[in-house]
Structures are given as C-alpha cells and as structure tokens.
Design a protein around this motif. Structure first.
Motif, PDB file in Angstrom:
ATOM      1  N   THR A   4       0.805  -1.228   0.000  1.00 30.61           N
ATOM      2  CA  THR A   4       0.000   0.000   0.000  1.00 30.61           C
ATOM      3  C   THR A   4       0.834   1.272   0.000  1.00 30.61           C
ATOM      4  O   THR A   4       0.349   2.331  -0.388  1.00 30.61           O
ATOM      5  CB  THR A   4      -0.964  -0.002   1.206  1.00 30.61           C
ATOM      6  OG1 THR A   4      -1.917   1.050   1.060  1.00 30.61           O
ATOM      7  CG2 THR A   4      -0.222   0.162   2.521  1.00 30.61           C
ATOM      8  N   GLY A   5       2.107   1.191   0.438  1.00 31.77           N
ATOM      9  CA  GLY A   5       2.939   2.396   0.480  1.00 31.77           C
ATOM     10  C   GLY A   5       2.352   3.431   1.415  1.00 31.77           C
ATOM     11  O   GLY A   5       2.068   3.153   2.582  1.00 31.77           O
ATOM     12  N   ASN A   6       2.136   4.636   0.901  1.00 25.47           N
ATOM     13  CA  ASN A   6       1.566   5.699   1.734  1.00 25.47           C
ATOM     14  C   ASN A   6       0.044   5.658   1.773  1.00 25.47           C
ATOM     15  O   ASN A   6      -0.591   6.564   2.305  1.00 25.47           O
ATOM     16  CB  ASN A   6       2.044   7.070   1.257  1.00 25.47           C
ATOM     17  CG  ASN A   6       1.474   7.455  -0.105  1.00 25.47           C
ATOM     18  OD1 ASN A   6       1.000   6.603  -0.852  1.00 25.47           O
ATOM     19  ND2 ASN A   6       1.539   8.730  -0.436  1.00 25.47           N
ATOM     20  N   GLY A   7      -0.541   4.603   1.202  1.00 25.69           N
ATOM     21  CA  GLY A   7      -1.982   4.397   1.319  1.00 25.69           C
ATOM     22  C   GLY A   7      -2.834   5.268   0.425  1.00 25.69           C
ATOM     23  O   GLY A   7      -4.005   5.500   0.725  1.00 25.69           O
ATOM     24  N   LYS A   8      -2.305   5.697  -0.714  1.00 26.81           N
ATOM     25  CA  LYS A   8      -3.066   6.650  -1.523  1.00 26.81           C
ATOM     26  C   LYS A   8      -4.345   6.054  -2.107  1.00 26.81           C
ATOM     27  O   LYS A   8      -5.252   6.803  -2.489  1.00 26.81           O
ATOM     28  CB  LYS A   8      -2.200   7.234  -2.635  1.00 26.81           C
ATOM     29  CG  LYS A   8      -1.882   6.310  -3.787  1.00 26.81           C
ATOM     30  CD  LYS A   8      -1.108   7.069  -4.866  1.00 26.81           C
ATOM     31  CE  LYS A   8      -0.785   6.184  -6.052  1.00 26.81           C
ATOM     32  NZ  LYS A   8      -0.045   6.927  -7.101  1.00 26.81           N
ATOM     33  N   TYR A   9      -4.437   4.708  -2.164  1.00 27.14           N
ATOM     34  CA  TYR A   9      -5.669   4.105  -2.683  1.00 27.14           C
ATOM     35  C   TYR A   9      -6.678   3.767  -1.590  1.00 27.14           C
ATOM     36  O   TYR A   9      -7.836   3.468  -1.885  1.00 27.14           O
ATOM     37  CB  TYR A   9      -5.342   2.850  -3.499  1.00 27.14           C
ATOM     38  CG  TYR A   9      -4.619   3.185  -4.777  1.00 27.14           C
ATOM     39  CD1 TYR A   9      -5.281   3.814  -5.824  1.00 27.14           C
ATOM     40  CD2 TYR A   9      -3.259   2.930  -4.920  1.00 27.14           C
ATOM     41  CE1 TYR A   9      -4.617   4.167  -6.986  1.00 27.14           C
ATOM     42  CE2 TYR A   9      -2.585   3.279  -6.080  1.00 27.14           C
ATOM     43  CZ  TYR A   9      -3.269   3.899  -7.106  1.00 27.14           C
ATOM     44  OH  TYR A   9      -2.611   4.257  -8.254  1.00 27.14           O
ATOM     45  N   LEU A  10      -6.260   3.809  -0.340  1.00 23.41           N
ATOM     46  CA  LEU A  10      -7.178   3.462   0.746  1.00 23.41           C
ATOM     47  C   LEU A  10      -8.391   4.391   0.827  1.00 23.41           C
ATOM     48  O   LEU A  10      -9.492   3.928   1.157  1.00 23.41           O
ATOM     49  CB  LEU A  10      -6.425   3.439   2.081  1.00 23.41           C
ATOM     50  CG  LEU A  10      -5.278   2.423   2.188  1.00 23.41           C
ATOM     51  CD1 LEU A  10      -4.632   2.500   3.567  1.00 23.41           C
ATOM     52  CD2 LEU A  10      -5.760   1.006   1.901  1.00 23.41           C
ATOM     53  N   ILE A  41       7.615   0.600   7.653  1.00 21.56           N
ATOM     54  CA  ILE A  41       6.906   1.178   8.789  1.00 21.56           C
ATOM     55  C   ILE A  41       6.706   2.675   8.612  1.00 21.56           C
ATOM     56  O   ILE A  41       5.669   3.230   8.998  1.00 21.56           O
ATOM     57  CB  ILE A  41       7.659   0.875  10.114  1.00 21.56           C
ATOM     58  CG1 ILE A  41       6.871   1.382  11.320  1.00 21.56           C
ATOM     59  CG2 ILE A  41       9.063   1.456  10.095  1.00 21.56           C
ATOM     60  CD1 ILE A  41       5.547   0.694  11.537  1.00 21.56           C
ATOM     61  N   ASN A  42       7.671   3.345   7.991  1.00 22.08           N
ATOM     62  CA  ASN A  42       7.548   4.794   7.831  1.00 22.08           C
ATOM     63  C   ASN A  42       6.502   5.167   6.785  1.00 22.08           C
ATOM     64  O   ASN A  42       5.798   6.177   6.932  1.00 22.08           O
ATOM     65  CB  ASN A  42       8.905   5.403   7.492  1.00 22.08           C
ATOM     66  CG  ASN A  42       9.846   5.388   8.679  1.00 22.08           C
ATOM     67  OD1 ASN A  42       9.413   5.306   9.827  1.00 22.08           O
ATOM     68  ND2 ASN A  42      11.144   5.446   8.420  1.00 22.08           N
ATOM     69  N   LEU A  43       6.376   4.378   5.731  1.00 25.36           N
ATOM     70  CA  LEU A  43       5.297   4.627   4.775  1.00 25.36           C
ATOM     71  C   LEU A  43       3.937   4.347   5.411  1.00 25.36           C
ATOM     72  O   LEU A  43       2.964   5.067   5.169  1.00 25.36           O
ATOM     73  CB  LEU A  43       5.477   3.767   3.529  1.00 25.36           C
ATOM     74  CG  LEU A  43       6.562   4.212   2.541  1.00 25.36           C
ATOM     75  CD1 LEU A  43       6.696   3.195   1.415  1.00 25.36           C
ATOM     76  CD2 LEU A  43       6.262   5.594   1.973  1.00 25.36           C
ATOM     77  N   LEU A  44       3.864   3.312   6.243  1.00 27.07           N
ATOM     78  CA  LEU A  44       2.591   2.979   6.884  1.00 27.07           C
ATOM     79  C   LEU A  44       2.123   4.072   7.841  1.00 27.07           C
ATOM     80  O   LEU A  44       0.921   4.236   8.058  1.00 27.07           O
ATOM     81  CB  LEU A  44       2.704   1.653   7.635  1.00 27.07           C
ATOM     82  CG  LEU A  44       2.653   0.383   6.786  1.00 27.07           C
ATOM     83  CD1 LEU A  44       2.783  -0.843   7.670  1.00 27.07           C
ATOM     84  CD2 LEU A  44       1.369   0.309   5.972  1.00 27.07           C
ATOM     85  N   LYS A  45       3.061   4.819   8.399  1.00 25.62           N
ATOM     86  CA  LYS A  45       2.662   5.930   9.272  1.00 25.62           C
ATOM     87  C   LYS A  45       1.857   6.961   8.491  1.00 25.62           C
ATOM     88  O   LYS A  45       0.953   7.597   9.040  1.00 25.62           O
ATOM     89  CB  LYS A  45       3.904   6.568   9.900  1.00 25.62           C
ATOM     90  CG  LYS A  45       4.584   5.676  10.940  1.00 25.62           C
ATOM     91  CD  LYS A  45       5.872   6.299  11.459  1.00 25.62           C
ATOM     92  CE  LYS A  45       6.559   5.377  12.463  1.00 25.62           C
ATOM     93  NZ  LYS A  45       7.863   5.932  12.933  1.00 25.62           N
ATOM     94  N   ASN A  46       2.187   7.127   7.209  1.00 29.44           N
ATOM     95  CA  ASN A  46       1.388   8.001   6.348  1.00 29.44           C
ATOM     96  C   ASN A  46       0.077   7.324   5.963  1.00 29.44           C
ATOM     97  O   ASN A  46      -0.978   7.962   5.935  1.00 29.44           O
ATOM     98  CB  ASN A  46       2.181   8.355   5.087  1.00 29.44           C
ATOM     99  CG  ASN A  46       3.352   9.273   5.359  1.00 29.44           C
ATOM    100  OD1 ASN A  46       3.205  10.474   5.503  1.00 29.44           O
ATOM    101  ND2 ASN A  46       4.545   8.698   5.435  1.00 29.44           N
ATOM    102  N   ALA A  47       0.146   6.028   5.667  1.00 28.25           N
ATOM    103  CA  ALA A  47      -1.052   5.302   5.239  1.00 28.25           C
ATOM    104  C   ALA A  47      -2.115   5.255   6.337  1.00 28.25           C
ATOM    105  O   ALA A  47      -3.314   5.219   6.040  1.00 28.25           O
ATOM    106  CB  ALA A  47      -0.674   3.885   4.819  1.00 28.25           C
ATOM    107  N   GLN A  48      -1.683   5.263   7.593  1.00 19.76           N
ATOM    108  CA  GLN A  48      -2.635   5.188   8.704  1.00 19.76           C
ATOM    109  C   GLN A  48      -3.652   6.316   8.691  1.00 19.76           C
ATOM    110  O   GLN A  48      -4.765   6.157   9.188  1.00 19.76           O
ATOM    111  CB  GLN A  48      -1.887   5.211  10.042  1.00 19.76           C
ATOM    112  CG  GLN A  48      -1.344   3.865  10.477  1.00 19.76           C
ATOM    113  CD  GLN A  48      -0.721   3.944  11.852  1.00 19.76           C
ATOM    114  OE1 GLN A  48       0.120   4.799  12.126  1.00 19.76           O
ATOM    115  NE2 GLN A  48      -1.127   3.046  12.732  1.00 19.76           N
TER     116      GLN A  48
END
Length: 272
Positions: free
Chosen positions: A63-69, A86-93
C-alpha cells in the motif's frame, strides 16, 4: 525535470537480503519525501475500485503511503493496507485524513486465512522482488487471498517500454533472455529540505541520492508470470464458461500497457 538514467544491475546476493538493503531500507529513509509526491491515484486503478460491488472487503498489498485506501466510495467497500515499510505505513494510517486499517507485513507472507478477501490490488510492488520465484510467489499470495468464487485482482508493474512523459531512462540493449525484463537501480534524489530524519539539511549540502531496486517488466512477462503462478496452484487459466464441475481457475480479463506500466486484471472462479 529531466529524466533520470537508471543503471542495470545483477542481483548477486540472497534475494531477500538484497531487497532488505535496496528496497525496504531505502523506502524507510525516503518515506516522507516519497509520500509527498505520491498522492494522485492512477485512473485504471480508480476505475477498478469504482466497479466493485458494495460491501466487498479488499487488500492493498504494498500500500505504500496508502493513496488508494481513501477510494472506498464513502465506506461502500473496505480495504486493508499491507506494507513492509513502517515509515510509509505511518502516512497510510491517516490516508485521506481518516484512520485506516494497515498492517506491517510482507507481500510474500500469508498474514490471514485463505480467500479472506473479495478483491486485491498490488500497485507498483511486485517489481521490487529480486527474482522470478519471489515475483511468482507474490502473485500466488494474491490468488490465495481472494475468494475462489468471485475474487478480483489488479496488478501493476513498471515496464521497460517507457512513454515520452517518463522520468526514467532505461538502459538500451537486449535483455538477458527474450521477454525477461531488466533488473535496474532507480535513483531517488531526496529533497534538500528533508533528510532521512525529517530535519532540514544544511544550506549548500549536496543532495542525497538513494538507489531503489526494480525489475522492469518486458512485454508479455507479467501475463506469463500470472499463468505460471496460477498453474502452480493447479488453477485453470481461462474463463469459467464451458469448464467441468469441481474445477477452479482464473481468467485474465485484461493484460495491457498504460503510461509506462504493465497491468493485469484477474477474476477467480470455481464451479461446484
């Protein structure tokens, strides 16, 4: 911005160790800058998600930074984001300004029961895996993740064939094998305003450049990868029409190129 030249490489380490060094560690360092440049969903992915039935639950593998979520159609569909950084997931959250369900994990691991999802997307992820066997395993994980009766999958990877708007210059010359693609290192120039720790860089300091590993896919390679992955799971390749009872398979609905990427859309089916 002028296109960046990429360097062809030979993966001479254990592939998992190579990915740790040349993919995962790099994304954790550039996560903040990377996320600031990745905010516009690709049209075909948007269309795929817009056509799913209401109530479906899906997986965004890589998902990376979660832009599709946020493309959940105001909650009519639901998606879990999986990523190794983990650092990209902090953005995706907090993608789209709303709390999202994300999991730290590997696209090659089975983090849930089989066939738990109605759909899955893998956008610009599988090309970071450092050998054909690992790329095939990633496709098999997606096939196992979705419903055998109706599951739908969309996979995107970078292509050797880049268009005129591409920011990358691919090395010329023949591939090692016909239709096998190229292994390359793609530079990421970190913004001079942002260091890996998120602090300002001293004025005049040389910009930091990080190299990310990619397998640039050749024409037809992604379709063959899907076929090999499905065959390894004893799935029939093709549409459900005309198949015998007690059979399972996967239909390749689309296999095409778009804006310097190859993509496939898959549909799982089973006949009682």
């Amino acid at each position: 911005m002028a296109p960046k030249a990429v360097a062809e490489v030979v993966v001479d380490l254990d592939p998992e160790a190579y990915e740790t060094q040349n993919v995962h560690a790099i994304y954790d360092k550039i996560a903040s800058h990377f996320s600031s440049t990745r905010y516009k969903p690709w049209p075909i992915v948007t269309k795929f998600l817009s056509e799913l039935p209401d109530g479906w639950i899906g997986l965004d593998s890589g998902t990376g930074n979660g832009k599709y979520l946020p493309l959940d159609r105001q909650g009519k569909i639901w998606m879990i984001g999986l990523d190794r950084s983990i650092n990209l997931l902090k953005n995706a959250q907090q993608a789209g300004g709303k709390a999202r369900e994300v999991i730290l994990g590997n696209a090659l691991h089975h983090c849930w029961r089989g066939h738990a999802f109605d759909y899955a997307i893998s956008i610009a992820t599988i090309h970071h895996l450092a050998n054909p066997q690992r790329r095939m395993l990633a496709v098999q994980c997606l096939l196992r993740a979705v419903s055998p009766k109706h599951g739908r999958i969309l996979i995107y990877v970078w292509a050797i064939e880049q268009d005129e708007l591409s920011k990358r210059i691919i090395p010329q010359g023949e591939c090692k094998e016909v239709g096998s693609g190229k292994d390359v290192i793609v530079p990421w120039v970190l913004s001079k305003e942002t260091s890996p720790q998120g602090t300002n860089s001293p004025e005049g300091e040389e910009k930091q450049v990080y190299g990310r590993y990619y397998h640039m896919f050749a024409k037809g390679e992604l379709g063959r990868l899907v076929t090999e992955a499905a065959t390894g799971l004893n799935l029939i390749i093709g549409a459900a029409d005309g198949q015998v009872p007690s059979s399972e398979g996967v239909e390749i609905v689309q296999d095409s190129w778009e804006r310097s990427n190859y993509y496939v859309e898959l549909r799982r089916w089973s006949i009682p």
